[in-house]
Design an enzyme around this catalytic site. Structure first.
Site, PDB file in Angstrom:
ATOM      1  N   ARG A 144       0.814  -1.221   0.000  1.00 31.50           N
ATOM      2  CA  ARG A 144       0.000   0.000   0.000  1.00 31.50           C
ATOM      3  C   ARG A 144       0.852   1.279   0.000  1.00 31.50           C
ATOM      4  O   ARG A 144       0.466   2.282  -0.567  1.00 31.50           O
ATOM      5  CB  ARG A 144      -0.849   0.039   1.274  1.00 31.50           C
ATOM      6  CG  ARG A 144      -2.062  -0.842   1.243  1.00 31.50           C
ATOM      7  CD  ARG A 144      -2.584  -0.952   2.682  1.00 31.50           C
ATOM      8  NE  ARG A 144      -3.764  -1.778   2.773  1.00 31.50           N
ATOM      9  CZ  ARG A 144      -5.003  -1.302   2.805  1.00 31.50           C
ATOM     10  NH1 ARG A 144      -5.221  -0.018   2.721  1.00 31.50           N
ATOM     11  NH2 ARG A 144      -6.030  -2.121   2.900  1.00 31.50           N
ATOM     12  N   HIS A 160       9.041 -23.348   4.980  1.00 29.13           N
ATOM     13  CA  HIS A 160      10.492 -23.135   4.870  1.00 29.13           C
ATOM     14  C   HIS A 160      11.302 -24.213   5.589  1.00 29.13           C
ATOM     15  O   HIS A 160      12.468 -24.408   5.291  1.00 29.13           O
ATOM     16  CB  HIS A 160      10.877 -21.732   5.333  1.00 29.13           C
ATOM     17  CG  HIS A 160      10.830 -21.534   6.809  1.00 29.13           C
ATOM     18  ND1 HIS A 160       9.717 -21.071   7.462  1.00 29.13           N
ATOM     19  CD2 HIS A 160      11.759 -21.754   7.756  1.00 29.13           C
ATOM     20  CE1 HIS A 160       9.972 -21.017   8.743  1.00 29.13           C
ATOM     21  NE2 HIS A 160      11.206 -21.417   8.962  1.00 29.13           N
ATOM     22  N   HIS A 210       5.176 -27.107  10.022  1.00 31.31           N
ATOM     23  CA  HIS A 210       6.599 -27.451  10.028  1.00 31.31           C
ATOM     24  C   HIS A 210       6.885 -28.833  10.634  1.00 31.31           C
ATOM     25  O   HIS A 210       7.508 -29.677  10.017  1.00 31.31           O
ATOM     26  CB  HIS A 210       7.402 -26.433  10.843  1.00 31.31           C
ATOM     27  CG  HIS A 210       7.285 -25.032  10.350  1.00 31.31           C
ATOM     28  ND1 HIS A 210       7.205 -24.718   9.019  1.00 31.31           N
ATOM     29  CD2 HIS A 210       7.261 -23.852  11.019  1.00 31.31           C
ATOM     30  CE1 HIS A 210       7.132 -23.403   8.891  1.00 31.31           C
ATOM     31  NE2 HIS A 210       7.155 -22.855  10.086  1.00 31.31           N
TER      32      HIS A 210
END
Lengths: 511, 339
Positions: free
Chosen positions: A60, A196, A258
């Protein structure tokens, strides 16, 4: 059927990345600054990115391309893991950095994006290939996918892929709803759900360790393994993310994604090939084999915790409920420990203890595989502890962070007269054995997404399987009130967690 | 970190010196702090070179390689003289990875021998190789392959890396490489690695459906090389193209086009063509800094590209990154000997 190029030589030719544009929604956010841009710069530094790559940030905040470049330079300086930023490489890299301000809820954002991408494609020869990276609030994933689809940006002359950060929904129903929204405009093979943890070298190394060696797999089952402990501990608290974390909690934030993915990697069956779907099929199969808990099982097999205030090293640490943005009566789990069982032939009866917490004594992620004792104790009573070497079971530790490596603990005779046994450790350290630097998880995963290799990304059926595992826990918790806080910051969690293992005759390893 | 110079070569003594070297390297400093040394080793790298070669270059290349392929390096420097001589020294190469508290060190043994003493060297090297890890022999000189003792040295290694450019005669080089490809020994040639970027260029040029379809109908292959007769790189290239085209059913006629010997690059260009008008060519236009400028043309569309000359370190890195057999190279080597 496409023809194979007879001149390819995968042993020697570099993995060539296609020219493409990477569009980052949420370019002014923490993830972009801390992880994405440093990882992309590092890839550029190692000359692994195509020269024409373009990175277009969207958020934004009004900013020019140059201001964005300057801001990203500061982030890379601050968060790059090693070495100094090379000015010449940065300058070349920064030429491919662009920015546009836009509100992702406004259709104009997407028509502006289409025009901007057209210009970039002409200038940078990106062949119409676009990777959309959604680094926004999770509530915006659906609207962004829809915005891209309605504007015709989900399809184009090149490939289109969308990377979504966790959480993928906050329960099974919302995960399915999100998937439906995204699938309206992107096919499943175009959706890259990033976890990740799976990009970490050591997690990938679990597969190499298990399936590249002949000696471990024969021991890898209920006959030789007593229990498996998976720990994902953080030494820090919520660090200003109290408002977000209050809605998430450790079970959703760590276990559902995870640590269940890590468990699946540790426990899955060998895949027939290393192709993306073969590996992911086996992971998904394992996740579907985890026993689903009934409410009465949750009581015995799950412990929730929340840290209270503590004084560590002369510093006063606030409890979770004293953190900014957190309600004074928050029922959020900042710690969770669970006992899972896998209902298949290999793992029947073997407990998988998984724990994750904030404000633990140290930051550590590891998998500890505890083997069964020798069937007959020849040396009973000769251990260091004076009560036999039971005090030190054989342990195989796969360390994910901070010191990536593998250790095998066993007992050995102490030098000198008599038969006194002592635990010793045989260590493999990733860094020193290879000398070369391991790529960060984001480097690996970004590269894979650009090249179109989804092996380390989570598929929708895996997401649903893991929500199916944790949802009964969430449902049970919704019916009770936890007596929080129940552990001081800087400790290894509530006593109830130790009791949970003690009921099975086990105890937590102190990493 | 240099330790000592031994007047004669006794493997036991070298091993003892190595052990002492590690103890000294890891000893606490005066302020009592441990220097924190980690010993890293993934193979034994035996290098054999003429003493006249630039030792500094070899050391630098080995030091660069240590980071990706830590090894016990044994460098044999051959003195082209009649008097027997044999001497050695040991030292450690250390570096500190960024952000690490510890040094990572690899050990290096340097053996200097006269040509006539080379037969004594394999028995010295044998006890010095690190158990259970691969042994790589990097032979930097074509001359030494003909000396007595080299075969024994070769037999210690799982992979022998030659450089056919160091041989005076291309026929001899190829025949030597072929005879070294015994069962259990893998052979590599840095001259093949130098062609990787050119081969990659050709592969990229045909990366479209149209071009791949055109390849099937290639009936003529013209290689432009320095000559009066093709040298090893030109033969490799011709052999590789023939092998790979055969996979898609094309069996083109090979034509040679020779350029006088005074040009710097041996492989000057390649052109493939078919009866339906398909053409692919790559032609060296000029030498540029560290490489050559090449005009690449596919069906008349021309692009200029620069192919950089790889360094010795990059060539070795390429070879060491291939732990198993390289079937494409092996097939090219077999065919090159018959071109």
């Amino acid at each position: 059927m496409p023809l194979d190029n007879p001149f390819q030589d995968p042993l020697r030719f570099e993995r060539k990345l296609p020219e493409c544009a990477v569009v980052i929604f949420g370019a002014n956010g923490d993830l972009t600054k801390r992880k994405l841009l440093p990882a992309l710069y590092r890839l550029a530094h190692e000359r692994r990115l195509p020269p024409g790559i373009a990175i277009l940030g969207i958020s934004r905040t009004p900013m020019s391309d140059d201001q964005f470049r300057e801001k990203m330079r500061e982030s890379v300086d601050q968060f790059k893991e090693d070495g100094e930023v090379d000015p010449a490489i940065w300058d070349a890299f920064a030429c491919g950095l662009f920015y546009m301000a836009g509100d992702v809820g406004d259709p104009k954002c997407y028509s502006d994006l289409a025009a901007r991408l057209k210009g970039i494609e002409t200038a940078r020869h990106t062949s119409g290939n676009v990777l959309f990276y959604l680094s926004t609030q999770p509530s915006q994933y659906g609207p962004v996918a829809r915005g891209l689809g309605v504007a015709g940006l989900s399809k184009g002359s090149g490939w289109r892929r969308v990377v979504i950060e966790k959480p993928f929904g906050h329960d099974l129903a919302s995960a399915r709803a999100l998937s439906d929204e995204v699938h309206e405009y992107f096919d499943e093979h175009e959706v890259y759900r990033i976890d990740h943890y799976l990009g970490k070298e050591t997690v990938q190394n679990i597969l190499a360790f298990r399936f590249g060696n002949g000696i471990f797999e024969p021991l890898w089952d209920r006959r030789y393994i007593d229990n498996i402990q998976i720990t994902g501990a953080e030494s820090i608290g919520v660090e200003g993310r109290g408002a977000y974390y209050q809605e998430a909690g450790a079970l959703r934030d760590m276990i559902q994604n995870h640590l269940l993915q890590v468990m699946a990697t540790v426990a899955m069956e060998p895949s027939s090939t290393f192709s993306p779907n073969a590996v992911r099929d086996e992971r998904a199969k394992l996740l579907r084999s985890i026993r689903i808990m009934k409410p009465e099982d949750v009581k015995d097999n799950v412990v929730a915790g929340q840290y209270g205030p503590a004084r560590i090293g002369g510093q006063e640490l606030p409890g979770f409920r004293q953190e900014k943005g957190v309600a004074p009566d928050a029922q959020t789990d900042t710690y969770v420990a669970t006992t899972f069982f896998v209902d298949n032939w290999r793992w029947a009866g073997v407990p998988f203890y998984i724990r994750s917490g904030k404000h633990m004594p140290k930051r550590v992620s590891e998998i500890a595989i505890q083997f069964k004792d020798a069937p007959h104790q020849v040396f009973n009573g000769t251990g260091d502890s004076g009560n036999g070497h039971h005090a030190m079971p054989n342990l195989l530790i796969l360390r994910i962070q901070p010191e990536e490596g593998i250790s095998l603990k066993f007992v050995s005779k102490r030098p000198g007269a008599g038969m006194t046994l002592r635990p010793v450790s045989m260590d493999f350290n990733y860094g020193s054995s290879f000398g070369e630097r391991s790529p960060s998880a984001y480097e690996t995963l970004l590269l894979d997404a650009i090249i179109g290799d989804p092996t380390l990304y989570t598929r929708q059926d895996m997401v649903e399987a893991s929500w199916t595992v944790v949802e009964p826990i969430l449902e049970y918790w919704a019916t009770i009130k936890h007596d929080f806080p129940n552990y001081p910051a800087g400790s290894w969690g509530p006593k109830a967690s130790d009791d949970m293992l003690a009921r099975h005759g086990h105890e937590w390893r102190k990493p | 970190v240099e330790k000592a110079v031994t007047p004669t070569i006794k493997p036991d003594k070298i091993l003892k010196e190595l052990a002492n070297l590690w103890i000294e390297t890891a000893a606490p400093s005066e302020n009592g702090q441990s220097s924190g040394v980690l010993r890293a080793c993934s193979m034994t790298m035996v290098v054999i070179a003429d003493e006249t070669e630039d030792t500094q270059n070899i050391s630098e290349t080995l030091a660069q390689l240590m980071k990706e392929h830590p090894s016990r390096a044994i460098v044999i420097r051959l003195r082209n003289c009649i008097e027997p001589c044999l001497e050695s020294r040991v030292f450690a190469q250390c570096w500190k990875p960024f952000g690490s508290r510890q040094h990572i060190c690899c050990e290096q043994i340097e053996i200097t021998a006269s040509d006539s003493s080379l037969p004594d060297v394999p028995a010295v090297v044998l006890p010095l190789v690190v158990a259970d890890l691969p042994v790589i022999l990097w032979c930097r000189s074509g001359r030494v392959t003909e000396l007595e003792g080299f075969r024994e040295l070769e037999s210690l290694a799982q992979k022998v890396i030659f450089d056919s450019a160091s041989f005076h005669d291309s026929e001899k080089a190829l025949s030597r490489l072929l005879t070294a490809s015994l069962p259990g020994t893998r052979v590599a040639d840095l001259a093949w690695g130098r062609l990787t970027r050119s081969r990659e260029l050709i592969a990229q040029a045909v990366n479209s459906e149209d071009a791949l379809a055109g390849l099937r109908r290639v009936d003529t292959m013209r290689i432009h090389a320095r000559g009066p007769k093709p040298d090893v790189p030109a033969r490799y290239f011709a052999a590789w193209l023939s092998n790979r085209l055969a996979l898609v059913g094309a069996l083109p006629k090979l034509e040679w086009d020779f350029t006088p010997m005074d040009v710097p690059t041996s492989l000057r260009g390649v052109a493939l063509s078919g009866p339906d008008g398909f053409t692919l060519s790559a032609e060296v236009k000029q030498s540029v800094n560290n490489g050559v400028a090449v005009d690449l043309s596919v069906n008349g569309r021309v692009n200029g590209v620069v192919l950089l000359r790889p360094t010795e370190y990059e060539l070795l890195l390429q070879e060491l990154s291939i732990p198993g057999r390289d079937l494409i190279f092996e097939a090219a080597l077999r065919r090159a000997a018959t071109v």
